[in-house]
Design a protein around this motif. Structure first.
Motif, PDB file in Angstrom:
ATOM      1  N   TRP A 167       0.812  -1.224   0.000  1.00 35.21           N
ATOM      2  CA  TRP A 167       0.000   0.000   0.000  1.00 35.21           C
ATOM      3  C   TRP A 167       0.847   1.277   0.000  1.00 35.21           C
ATOM      4  CZ3 TRP A 167       0.066  -3.532   4.067  1.00 35.21           C
ATOM      5  CH2 TRP A 167       0.728  -3.126   5.220  1.00 35.21           C
ATOM      6  N   ARG A 168       2.146   1.138   0.294  1.00 40.15           N
ATOM      7  CA  ARG A 168       3.002   2.316   0.273  1.00 40.15           C
ATOM      8  C   ARG A 168       3.136   2.884  -1.137  1.00 40.15           C
ATOM      9  NH1 ARG A 168       4.334   6.013   3.070  1.00 40.15           N
ATOM     10  NH2 ARG A 168       6.505   6.084   2.379  1.00 40.15           N
ATOM     11  N   ARG A 169       3.077   2.030  -2.135  1.00 38.62           N
ATOM     12  CA  ARG A 169       3.159   2.526  -3.512  1.00 38.62           C
ATOM     13  C   ARG A 169       2.025   3.507  -3.800  1.00 38.62           C
ATOM     14  NH1 ARG A 169       5.783   1.170  -7.977  1.00 38.62           N
ATOM     15  NH2 ARG A 169       6.622  -0.720  -7.012  1.00 38.62           N
ATOM     16  N   ASN A 170       0.801   3.118  -3.463  1.00 44.50           N
ATOM     17  CA  ASN A 170      -0.338   4.008  -3.705  1.00 44.50           C
ATOM     18  C   ASN A 170      -0.226   5.293  -2.898  1.00 44.50           C
ATOM     19  OD1 ASN A 170      -1.524   2.251  -5.532  1.00 44.50           O
ATOM     20  ND2 ASN A 170      -2.811   1.258  -3.984  1.00 44.50           N
ATOM     21  N   GLN A 171       0.307   5.186  -1.683  1.00 48.21           N
ATOM     22  CA  GLN A 171       0.487   6.388  -0.867  1.00 48.21           C
ATOM     23  C   GLN A 171       1.473   7.352  -1.519  1.00 48.21           C
ATOM     24  OE1 GLN A 171       1.684   4.798   2.935  1.00 48.21           O
ATOM     25  NE2 GLN A 171      -0.428   4.567   3.662  1.00 48.21           N
TER      26      GLN A 171
END
Length: 333
Positions: free
Chosen positions: A188-192
């Motif tokens: 989910w860090r990518r989307n953040q």
């Protein structure tokens, strides 16, 4: 850290690029006006050669770059004349012209082995751009870091440029993360990070990023107040996609972001897009939408819509534009 304020970046984006420091010819008022109109037409995908040529032949490096690009797109390949103008611009220090020359082959004379004295090859132009941008990057210059990324593909340079606030780097960093570049331990860090950098670029005045960020907020959180703010801001820059989004919302054709139905504003905003009657393929859609909207309006409302268009132009005088990407990586000819 350099502060890229919103007024500065929006003014720069009106010319669709940021240029490193290089010499400009002193233009007469008529030549300067021709240059500005030529860049406006270029950004609207309209014939711009005649206007750009006036300033380019007077020695203006920026006009030379745009004229070279205009001729290259017009002919669908790098012509000798396009190369001449790009070389004239690059010789004055325009790094973007150097990169274009470095990515577009070395020219027929290099193939035939009869290049004139002083002719630079594709590799030499890229080396020149690398040398200058490396020096700028070493001094912490955000644009220099961005250019270094464009020359070498060094991802760390793109990240550093974005962290220093350069909006073009912030936008492209978000796009690169979206395309799968970079590594994240937590998925989910990518989307953040994608959201973070589109937001940063939007706050620094990048029109495409404004729309991208608005869509992300809509899909992830449904915060309509934030979404509506950025759709309106994108439209205020003159960005075609932003104006079209806002007009469609007011027309409820359909409304995704809970804008109130307002056919007067929808008509006025849509009518502004009629100026894009060159390339880009949007004119027939604009004309179709205008017919649909006007069919629901009284003659008095249509007149109010025309008046709203004039008021909008006065409040937001930047020309309607496609804001084509500088040195688009998909542009291979």
């Amino acid at each position: 850290m350099r502060n890229f304020s919103l007024p500065l970046i929006t003014a720069v984006l009106g010319l669709c690029t940021v240029f490193s420091a290089y010499s400009f010819a002193t233009l007469s008022p008529a030549q300067q006006a021709a240059k500005e109109r030529g860049i406006m037409l270029y950004n609207q995908y309209k014939p711009a050669e005649n206007e750009l040529r006036i300033a380019a032949e007077a020695g203006d490096a920026e006009a030379q770059f745009y004229l070279g690009e205009n001729l290259r797109h017009k002919n669908r390949h790098m012509t000798a004349e396009a190369r001449n103008f790009l070389e004239a611009s690059a010789t004055q220090g325009n790094l973007y012209a150097m990169i274009r020359l470095g990515n577009s082959g070395s020219g027929l004379c290099n193939i035939l082995g009869n290049c004139p004295s002083g002719f630079k090859t594709q590799e030499e132009w890229l080396r020149e751009a690398w040398k200058i941008s490396k020096e700028q990057a070493a001094q912490g210059d955000p644009e220099g870091l961005y250019i270094l990324f464009r020359v070498t593909g060094d991802f760390d340079s793109l990240i550093k440029s974005a962290e220093l606030g350069f909006p073009f780097a912030q936008y492209w960093l978000a796009q690169r993360y979206r395309n799968g570049d970079g590594f994240f331990w937590l998925p989910w860090r990518r989307n953040q990070e994608i959201e973070r950098w589109f937001k940063a670029a939007a706050e620094n005045g990048h029109p495409q990023a404004m729309v991208e960020y608005a869509v992300i907020v809509y899909e992830d959180r449904g915060d309509m107040a934030v979404v509506r703010h950025w759709i309106e801001e994108a439209a205020k820059t003159g960005y075609q996609n932003g104006v079209a989004h806002l007009a469609g919302e007011y027309a409820h054709s359909p409304s995704h972001f809970n804008f109130p139905l307002d056919l007067v504003k929808a008509y006025g905003l849509t009518s502004l897009l009629l100026v894009l009657d060159g390339g880009g393929g949007t004119l027939r859609f604009t004309e179709r939408d205008l017919v649909k909207i006007s069919a629901q309006m009284t003659p008095e409302q249509i007149e109010r819509g025309k008046a709203f268009a004039l008021e909008w132009q006065a409040a937001h005088p930047r020309p309607i534009s496609f804001f084509p990407m500088m040195l688009d990586p998909l542009d291979s000819f």
